[in-house]
Design a protein around this motif. Sequence first.
Motif, PDB file in Angstrom:
ATOM      1  N   GLY A  38       2.737  -6.613  -4.027  1.00  0.00           N
ATOM      2  CA  GLY A  38       1.753  -5.614  -3.635  1.00  0.00           C
ATOM      3  C   GLY A  38       0.345  -5.977  -4.088  1.00  0.00           C
ATOM      4  N   LEU A  39      -0.622  -5.450  -3.390  1.00  0.00           N
ATOM      5  CA  LEU A  39      -2.018  -5.688  -3.742  1.00  0.00           C
ATOM      6  C   LEU A  39      -2.343  -5.154  -5.138  1.00  0.00           C
ATOM      7  CD1 LEU A  39      -3.776  -4.851  -0.354  1.00  0.00           C
ATOM      8  CD2 LEU A  39      -3.371  -7.107  -1.361  1.00  0.00           C
ATOM      9  N   ALA A  40      -1.575  -4.185  -5.609  1.00  0.00           N
ATOM     10  CA  ALA A  40      -1.800  -3.615  -6.935  1.00  0.00           C
ATOM     11  C   ALA A  40      -1.310  -4.549  -8.043  1.00  0.00           C
ATOM     12  CB  ALA A  40      -1.097  -2.261  -7.046  1.00  0.00           C
ATOM     13  N   GLY A  41      -0.613  -5.624  -7.667  1.00  0.00           N
ATOM     14  CA  GLY A  41      -0.133  -6.578  -8.656  1.00  0.00           C
ATOM     15  C   GLY A  41       1.322  -6.397  -9.033  1.00  0.00           C
ATOM     16  N   PHE A  42       2.019  -5.503  -8.342  1.00  0.00           N
ATOM     17  CA  PHE A  42       3.443  -5.285  -8.596  1.00  0.00           C
ATOM     18  C   PHE A  42       4.084  -4.896  -7.277  1.00  0.00           C
ATOM     19  CE2 PHE A  42       0.875  -1.728 -10.211  1.00  0.00           C
ATOM     20  CZ  PHE A  42       1.211  -0.719  -9.323  1.00  0.00           C
ATOM     21  N   PRO A  43       5.432  -5.063  -7.154  1.00  0.00           N
ATOM     22  CA  PRO A  43       6.102  -4.727  -5.892  1.00  0.00           C
ATOM     23  C   PRO A  43       6.068  -3.221  -5.630  1.00  0.00           C
ATOM     24  CG  PRO A  43       7.717  -5.303  -7.565  1.00  0.00           C
ATOM     25  CD  PRO A  43       6.367  -5.574  -8.162  1.00  0.00           C
ATOM     26  N   GLN A  44       5.977  -2.893  -4.336  1.00  0.00           N
ATOM     27  CA  GLN A  44       5.927  -1.497  -3.911  1.00  0.00           C
ATOM     28  C   GLN A  44       6.745  -1.332  -2.638  1.00  0.00           C
ATOM     29  OE1 GLN A  44       1.560  -2.092  -3.833  1.00  0.00           O
ATOM     30  NE2 GLN A  44       1.470   0.042  -4.496  1.00  0.00           N
ATOM     31  N   LEU A  45       7.363  -0.169  -2.495  1.00  0.00           N
ATOM     32  CA  LEU A  45       7.982   0.180  -1.214  1.00  0.00           C
ATOM     33  C   LEU A  45       7.679   1.638  -0.937  1.00  0.00           C
ATOM     34  CD1 LEU A  45      10.758   2.067  -1.561  1.00  0.00           C
ATOM     35  CD2 LEU A  45      11.690  -0.082  -2.363  1.00  0.00           C
ATOM     36  N   TYR A  46       7.733   1.977   0.341  1.00  0.00           N
ATOM     37  CA  TYR A  46       7.410   3.333   0.788  1.00  0.00           C
ATOM     38  C   TYR A  46       8.480   3.803   1.760  1.00  0.00           C
ATOM     39  CZ  TYR A  46       2.799   2.161  -1.028  1.00  0.00           C
ATOM     40  OH  TYR A  46       1.761   1.775  -1.844  1.00  0.00           O
ATOM     41  N   LEU A  47       8.841   5.072   1.635  1.00  0.00           N
ATOM     42  CA  LEU A  47       9.754   5.718   2.564  1.00  0.00           C
ATOM     43  C   LEU A  47       9.316   7.162   2.717  1.00  0.00           C
ATOM     44  CD1 LEU A  47      13.050   6.715   0.796  1.00  0.00           C
ATOM     45  CD2 LEU A  47      11.250   5.544  -0.434  1.00  0.00           C
ATOM     46  N   ARG A  48       9.997   7.895   3.606  1.00  0.00           N
ATOM     47  CA  ARG A  48       9.667   9.307   3.841  1.00  0.00           C
ATOM     48  C   ARG A  48      10.862  10.183   3.533  1.00  0.00           C
ATOM     49  NH1 ARG A  48       8.117   6.583   8.416  1.00  0.00           N
ATOM     50  NH2 ARG A  48      10.125   7.236   9.157  1.00  0.00           N
ATOM     51  N   ASP A  49      10.545  11.417   3.124  1.00  0.00           N
ATOM     52  CA  ASP A  49      11.607  12.401   2.938  1.00  0.00           C
ATOM     53  C   ASP A  49      11.807  13.140   4.262  1.00  0.00           C
ATOM     54  OD1 ASP A  49       9.713  14.493   3.153  1.00  0.00           O
ATOM     55  OD2 ASP A  49       9.909  15.117   1.063  1.00  0.00           O
ATOM     56  N   PRO A  50      12.748  14.082   4.340  1.00  0.00           N
ATOM     57  CA  PRO A  50      12.997  14.774   5.610  1.00  0.00           C
ATOM     58  C   PRO A  50      11.797  15.554   6.157  1.00  0.00           C
ATOM     59  CG  PRO A  50      14.863  15.056   4.140  1.00  0.00           C
ATOM     60  CD  PRO A  50      13.777  14.406   3.332  1.00  0.00           C
TER      61      PRO A  50
END
Length: 134
Positions: free
Chosen positions: A111-123
């Motif tokens: 990630g651009l922040a310097g650490f891994p990131q993932l994104y998802l959505r709730d219902p």
Amino acid sequence: MPSLALHHVSIITADLATSLPFYRDVFKLAEIPRPNFPVKGAWLACGSLQIHLVVHPEGTFRRRPFVDRNDWHFAFRTDDFDATLERLEALGFREDLPEDHPNYLLVSRIGLAGFPQLYLRDPDLNVIEINGAP
């Protein structure tokens, strides 16, 4: 100024029967006692912090079914990003799904922040980040 610490994140939902199992099962959060407020909801423990689900169908909900990491979101931090990603994939979340699919994952292993990131959505289409921040 006195010191401050985050206590909880409140997340509105249109349907507690859908949102509560999502947060409880996907993130393995334990339900904790909640006062008998006039509005339905649930409280979940998240380490020393809490997630408060509040039923508020008239609230401000996203309309576009896409992950937008620049829009409002909150983040969980994990000490094992790869294992977290593997668990989500085992639950049916994937990067190769169409962006508007409910189980779409947006993953940035560096990630651009310097650490891994993932994104998802709730219902309710709320965006959730999970990162491997130090």
